[in-house]
Design a protein around this motif. Structure first.
Motif, PDB file in Angstrom:
ATOM      1  N   VAL A  72     -17.021  -4.089   4.976  1.00 13.17           N
ATOM      2  CA  VAL A  72     -17.633  -3.082   4.103  1.00 13.17           C
ATOM      3  C   VAL A  72     -16.607  -2.009   3.743  1.00 13.17           C
ATOM      4  O   VAL A  72     -15.752  -1.651   4.577  1.00 13.17           O
ATOM      5  CB  VAL A  72     -18.889  -2.467   4.782  1.00 13.17           C
ATOM      6  N   ASP A  73     -16.644  -1.585   2.496  1.00 15.62           N
ATOM      7  CA  ASP A  73     -15.749  -0.534   1.984  1.00 15.62           C
ATOM      8  C   ASP A  73     -14.296  -0.954   1.816  1.00 15.62           C
ATOM      9  O   ASP A  73     -13.438  -0.116   1.550  1.00 15.62           O
ATOM     10  CB  ASP A  73     -15.786   0.734   2.885  1.00 15.62           C
ATOM     11  N   HIS A  74     -13.999  -2.219   1.958  1.00 10.11           N
ATOM     12  CA  HIS A  74     -12.613  -2.638   1.762  1.00 10.11           C
ATOM     13  C   HIS A  74     -12.305  -2.909   0.291  1.00 10.11           C
ATOM     14  O   HIS A  74     -11.168  -3.161  -0.067  1.00 10.11           O
ATOM     15  CB  HIS A  74     -12.278  -3.848   2.649  1.00 10.11           C
ATOM     16  N   GLY A  75     -13.378  -2.862  -0.550  1.00  9.75           N
ATOM     17  CA  GLY A  75     -13.139  -2.939  -1.990  1.00  9.75           C
ATOM     18  C   GLY A  75     -13.589  -4.217  -2.679  1.00  9.75           C
ATOM     19  O   GLY A  75     -13.085  -4.548  -3.748  1.00  9.75           O
ATOM     20  N   LYS A  76     -14.562  -4.903  -2.093  1.00  6.19           N
ATOM     21  CA  LYS A  76     -15.049  -6.156  -2.704  1.00  6.19           C
ATOM     22  C   LYS A  76     -15.641  -5.890  -4.090  1.00  6.19           C
ATOM     23  O   LYS A  76     -15.282  -6.559  -5.055  1.00  6.19           O
ATOM     24  CB  LYS A  76     -16.128  -6.801  -1.808  1.00  6.19           C
ATOM     25  N   THR A  77     -16.549  -4.907  -4.149  1.00  5.05           N
ATOM     26  CA  THR A  77     -17.207  -4.601  -5.424  1.00  5.05           C
ATOM     27  C   THR A  77     -16.183  -4.096  -6.435  1.00  5.05           C
ATOM     28  O   THR A  77     -16.195  -4.519  -7.600  1.00  5.05           O
ATOM     29  CB  THR A  77     -18.296  -3.538  -5.202  1.00  5.05           C
ATOM     30  N   SER A  78     -15.288  -3.215  -5.977  1.00  2.69           N
ATOM     31  CA  SER A  78     -14.270  -2.662  -6.880  1.00  2.69           C
ATOM     32  C   SER A  78     -13.392  -3.776  -7.442  1.00  2.69           C
ATOM     33  O   SER A  78     -13.047  -3.778  -8.627  1.00  2.69           O
ATOM     34  CB  SER A  78     -13.392  -1.659  -6.143  1.00  2.69           C
ATOM     35  N   LEU A  79     -13.043  -4.729  -6.596  1.00  2.00           N
ATOM     36  CA  LEU A  79     -12.185  -5.823  -7.041  1.00  2.00           C
ATOM     37  C   LEU A  79     -12.906  -6.697  -8.073  1.00  2.00           C
ATOM     38  O   LEU A  79     -12.346  -7.040  -9.116  1.00  2.00           O
ATOM     39  CB  LEU A  79     -11.743  -6.664  -5.834  1.00  2.00           C
ATOM     40  N   ASN A 170      -5.972  -5.193  -0.267  1.00  2.00           N
ATOM     41  CA  ASN A 170      -6.373  -4.216  -1.289  1.00  2.00           C
ATOM     42  C   ASN A 170      -5.948  -2.791  -0.924  1.00  2.00           C
ATOM     43  O   ASN A 170      -5.572  -2.529   0.214  1.00  2.00           O
ATOM     44  CB  ASN A 170      -7.899  -4.303  -1.456  1.00  2.00           C
ATOM     45  N   LYS A 171      -6.063  -1.917  -1.900  1.00  2.00           N
ATOM     46  CA  LYS A 171      -5.784  -0.472  -1.751  1.00  2.00           C
ATOM     47  C   LYS A 171      -4.317  -0.194  -1.472  1.00  2.00           C
ATOM     48  O   LYS A 171      -3.981   0.748  -0.764  1.00  2.00           O
ATOM     49  CB  LYS A 171      -6.649   0.151  -0.635  1.00  2.00           C
ATOM     50  N   ILE A 172      -3.430  -1.026  -2.057  1.00  2.00           N
ATOM     51  CA  ILE A 172      -1.993  -0.801  -1.795  1.00  2.00           C
ATOM     52  C   ILE A 172      -1.481   0.455  -2.489  1.00  2.00           C
ATOM     53  O   ILE A 172      -0.363   0.873  -2.254  1.00  2.00           O
ATOM     54  CB  ILE A 172      -1.124  -2.022  -2.204  1.00  2.00           C
ATOM     55  N   ASP A 173      -2.328   1.044  -3.347  1.00  2.00           N
ATOM     56  CA  ASP A 173      -1.928   2.305  -3.991  1.00  2.00           C
ATOM     57  C   ASP A 173      -1.994   3.473  -3.008  1.00  2.00           C
ATOM     58  O   ASP A 173      -1.445   4.537  -3.246  1.00  2.00           O
ATOM     59  CB  ASP A 173      -2.842   2.587  -5.185  1.00  2.00           C
ATOM     60  N   LYS A 174      -2.672   3.283  -1.914  1.00  2.00           N
ATOM     61  CA  LYS A 174      -2.823   4.379  -0.943  1.00  2.00           C
ATOM     62  C   LYS A 174      -1.541   4.587  -0.142  1.00  2.00           C
ATOM     63  O   LYS A 174      -0.922   3.602   0.290  1.00  2.00           O
ATOM     64  CB  LYS A 174      -3.973   4.069   0.017  1.00  2.00           C
ATOM     65  N   SER A 206      -4.394  -3.742  -5.964  1.00  2.00           N
ATOM     66  CA  SER A 206      -5.115  -2.475  -5.986  1.00  2.00           C
ATOM     67  C   SER A 206      -6.210  -2.598  -7.026  1.00  2.00           C
ATOM     68  O   SER A 206      -5.944  -2.809  -8.207  1.00  2.00           O
ATOM     69  CB  SER A 206      -4.197  -1.314  -6.346  1.00  2.00           C
ATOM     70  N   ALA A 207      -7.438  -2.477  -6.563  1.00  2.00           N
ATOM     71  CA  ALA A 207      -8.564  -2.548  -7.492  1.00  2.00           C
ATOM     72  C   ALA A 207      -8.554  -1.318  -8.387  1.00  2.00           C
ATOM     73  O   ALA A 207      -9.059  -1.346  -9.504  1.00  2.00           O
ATOM     74  CB  ALA A 207      -9.883  -2.649  -6.725  1.00  2.00           C
ATOM     75  N   HIS A 208      -7.939  -0.247  -7.920  1.00  2.00           N
ATOM     76  CA  HIS A 208      -7.891   0.987  -8.704  1.00  2.00           C
ATOM     77  C   HIS A 208      -6.866   0.954  -9.821  1.00  2.00           C
ATOM     78  O   HIS A 208      -7.176   1.297 -10.953  1.00  2.00           O
ATOM     79  CB  HIS A 208      -7.646   2.199  -7.778  1.00  2.00           C
TER      80      HIS A 208
HETATM   81  P1  GDP Z   1     -17.111  -2.898  -0.731  1.00  2.00           P
HETATM   82  O1  GDP Z   1     -18.048  -2.271   0.233  1.00  2.00           O
HETATM   83  O2  GDP Z   1     -16.169  -3.853  -0.052  1.00  2.00           O
HETATM   84  O3  GDP Z   1     -17.769  -3.521  -1.926  1.00  2.00           O
HETATM   85  O4  GDP Z   1     -16.136  -1.709  -1.239  1.00  2.00           O
HETATM   86  P2  GDP Z   1     -16.188  -0.874  -2.585  1.00  2.00           P
HETATM   87  O5  GDP Z   1     -15.679  -1.678  -3.725  1.00  2.00           O
HETATM   88  O6  GDP Z   1     -17.503  -0.226  -2.717  1.00  2.00           O
HETATM   89  O7  GDP Z   1     -15.060   0.228  -2.266  1.00  2.00           O
HETATM   90  C1  GDP Z   1     -15.182   1.128  -1.190  1.00  2.00           C
HETATM   91  C2  GDP Z   1     -14.374   2.386  -1.490  1.00  2.00           C
HETATM   92  O8  GDP Z   1     -12.994   2.087  -1.570  1.00  2.00           O
HETATM   93  C3  GDP Z   1     -14.753   3.036  -2.818  1.00  2.00           C
HETATM   94  O9  GDP Z   1     -14.763   4.436  -2.642  1.00  2.00           O
HETATM   95  C4  GDP Z   1     -13.657   2.616  -3.747  1.00  2.00           C
HETATM   96  O10 GDP Z   1     -13.446   3.542  -4.774  1.00  2.00           O
HETATM   97  C5  GDP Z   1     -12.468   2.511  -2.825  1.00  2.00           C
HETATM   98  N1  GDP Z   1     -11.476   1.540  -3.287  1.00  2.00           N
HETATM   99  C6  GDP Z   1     -11.716   0.247  -3.610  1.00  2.00           C
HETATM  100  N2  GDP Z   1     -10.571  -0.349  -4.018  1.00  2.00           N
HETATM  101  C7  GDP Z   1      -9.600   0.581  -3.946  1.00  2.00           C
HETATM  102  C8  GDP Z   1      -8.190   0.581  -4.243  1.00  2.00           C
HETATM  103  O11 GDP Z   1      -7.579  -0.411  -4.645  1.00  2.00           O
HETATM  104  N3  GDP Z   1      -7.518   1.741  -4.019  1.00  2.00           N
HETATM  105  C9  GDP Z   1      -8.126   2.861  -3.553  1.00  2.00           C
HETATM  106  N4  GDP Z   1      -7.388   3.933  -3.389  1.00  2.00           N
HETATM  107  N5  GDP Z   1      -9.439   2.903  -3.273  1.00  2.00           N
HETATM  108  C10 GDP Z   1     -10.174   1.785  -3.463  1.00  2.00           C
END
Ligand code: GDP
Length: 463
Positions: A72-79, A170-174, A206-208
């Motif tokens: 959870v929160d690792h960015g599945k939806t964002s990706l 994911n989130k390599i921009d961080k 990076s999904a962002h």
């Molecule tokens: P899920 O629970 O796996 O579906 O995760 P979400 O897609 O909801 O993302 C969880 C949080 O991580 C959100 O606040 C996103 O904005 C953030 N997030 C997702 N992808 C990235 C990324 O590539 N870079 C950064 N900096 N934040 C991200």
């Protein structure tokens, strides 16, 4: 009345509403100069699950079907959103994306189908119905967080289903991203990155910012190519219901993923206990389409009712056949469910299954309060393997026994051993419904002793 009278003469008191057995019916029929023939019952379930033989020469490549899993929160939806935005809206002008539960993207002229429900719950729900929906799983791991409990769950679900895993770091921009650490942690779960000499494809993304997403898509296509995914588009369609709901205006609406053949508007179909004729089809871009081939997701209108997600749909020759499919499905499904529940693995009948030669592998899921106990239980259980049965720990983790553990056990015919932990309420209910054997212990030794005794057929019965 004539038949009732005949039966009456034979001393059988019946009314028109009575059911008589076949032998009696046959005798009576003879008296009326008719030869009775037993109705042939089609085994709908077997028919549905049957992987019919395909002529290799009629098979053509089909797009891969991909799902996204991870903590959870690792960015599945964002990706999933990032992929959709860069590759669906911009590249296919005029289309308004629709959320239908799945979407297709085109990259370098090739297509990929994404299941739009992140997480392994949806995927496992389908597997529980005996259907495999996915070819490739994208395991999303946040570079700043690393491998977490649900990452491990996802790995084990994908492994149990035998599907390919591609890792998206994911989130390599961080600034706190640490790709190497993630790779290190992955290798502890037998996912050895390619640049570490293994065979697991890992793509930093990076999904962002969108960085790495095109590479990820190319890697999906490459994996698909290596796996030679094929289907015959020129046959009656069959596939899976991905999601369905009742729409006020349109009636039952179901998104289906065609897996074989081609579905057309006007085709009669049956899906679980539902049947009907495809009245209209809408693709993931909101366009009305006339046909959908292998790996294509479409929303269909025209079913009699709302089918369950994960149900198999089949195109039939006629609406009448579709209806009888659905009817038989209803009557047989109950029996099948009962049977399946009975045949689930349990320690109590372990020995008889081993003796009957039905069991070569004993799958176990271990949950404990601390990692040290998970490891200790795992190691001791693995040692119980003998010539007849290999003990396999398909999943181990810290924390309460959750629904994901139970669904994995149900689909993998595993038993669950909990050590100093309890199941949560949904897990408990699901275990009861699915007939999963769930055993709780306070002392490691007791757990080992029970499994050992069960393997030897010496487990004390529980009353
Ligand atoms: P899920 O629970 O796996 O579906 O995760 P979400 O897609 O909801 O993302 C969880 C949080 O991580 C959100 O606040 C996103 O904005 C953030 N997030 C997702 N992808 C990235 C990324 O590539 N870079 C950064 N900096 N934040 C991200």
């Amino acid at each position: 009345a004539a038949i009732v009278k005949k039966l009456f003469m034979q001393g059988k008191i019946v009314t028109v509403n009575h059911e008589i057995d076949y032998e009696t019916a046959e005798e009576i029929a003879l008296e009326f100069n008719c030869i009775a023939e037993p109705e042939e019952k089609v085994d709908v379930i077997a028919e549905l699950l049957k992987e019919d033989e395909e002529d290799e020469s009629k098979m053509v490549p089909r797009p891969p079907v991909v799902c996204v899993m991870g903590h959870v929160d690792h960015g599945k939806t964002s990706l999933l959103d990032a992929i959709r935005h860069t590759h669906v809206i911009a590249k296919e002008a005029g289309g308004i994306t629709q959320h239908i539960g799945a979407y297709m993207v085109t990259i370098n002229g090739q297509k990929i189908t994404f299941l739009d429900t992140p997480g392994h719950e949806a995927f496992t729900a389908m597997r529980m119905r005996g259907a495999n929906s996915t070819d490739i799983a994208i395991l999303v791991v946040a570079a700043d967080d690393g491998v977490m409990p649900q990452t491990i769950e996802a790995i084990n679900h994908a492994k149990a289903a035998g599907i390919e895993i591609i890792v998206a770091i994911n989130k390599i921009d961080k600034p706190s991203a640490n790709i190497e650490r993630v790779k290190q942690e992955l290798s502890e779960y037998e996912l050895i990155p390619e640049d570490w000499g293994g065979s697991t494809i890992c793509v930093p993304v990076s999904a962002h910012t969108g960085e790495g997403i095109d590479t990820l898509l190319e890697m999906i296509l490459l994996t698909a190519e290596v796996n030679e995914l094929k289907a015959n588009p020129n046959r009656k369609a069959r596939g899976l219901v991905i999601e369905a709901q009742l729409d006020k205006g349109k009636g039952p609406v179901a998104t289906v993923l065609v897996q074989k053949g081609t579905l057309h508007v006007g085709d009669p179909i049956a899906a679980g206990s539902c049947f009907g004729k495809v009245r209209a089809m809408i693709d993931d871009k909101g366009r009305r389409v006339k046909e959908a081939g292998p790996s294509v997701p479409v929303e269909i209108l025209g079913l009699s009712d709302v089918p369950n997600a994960g149900e198999i749909f089949v195109q039939t020759d006629s609406e009448k056949e579709a209806r009888s499919f659905a009817d038989t499905f209803i009557s047989e499904n109950k029996e099948r469910l009962l049977e399946e529940t009975r045949s689930k693995m349990s320690l109590d009948d372990l020995f008889s299954q081993i003796q009957a030669g039905n069991l070569k592998e004993l799958n176990i899921i271990v949950k404990a309060d601390v990692q040290g106990s998970v490891e200790a239980v795992k190691q001791s259980l693995l040692k119980l393997s003998n010539d007849e049965v290999v003990v396999k720990i398909i999943h181990g983790g810290v924390g309460a026994i959750n629904e994901s553990d139970v669904t994995l056990a149900a689909t993998s015919n595993a038993i669950i051993i909990g050590f100093n932990v309890r199941p949560d309420s949904t897990a408990k209910a699901t275990a009861e419904r699915e007939g999963v054997d769930l055993r709780l212990y306070r002392v490691i030794y007791d757990a080992i002793a029970d499994v050992e005794a069960a393997m030897k057929g010496m487990l004390d019965p529980i009353y």
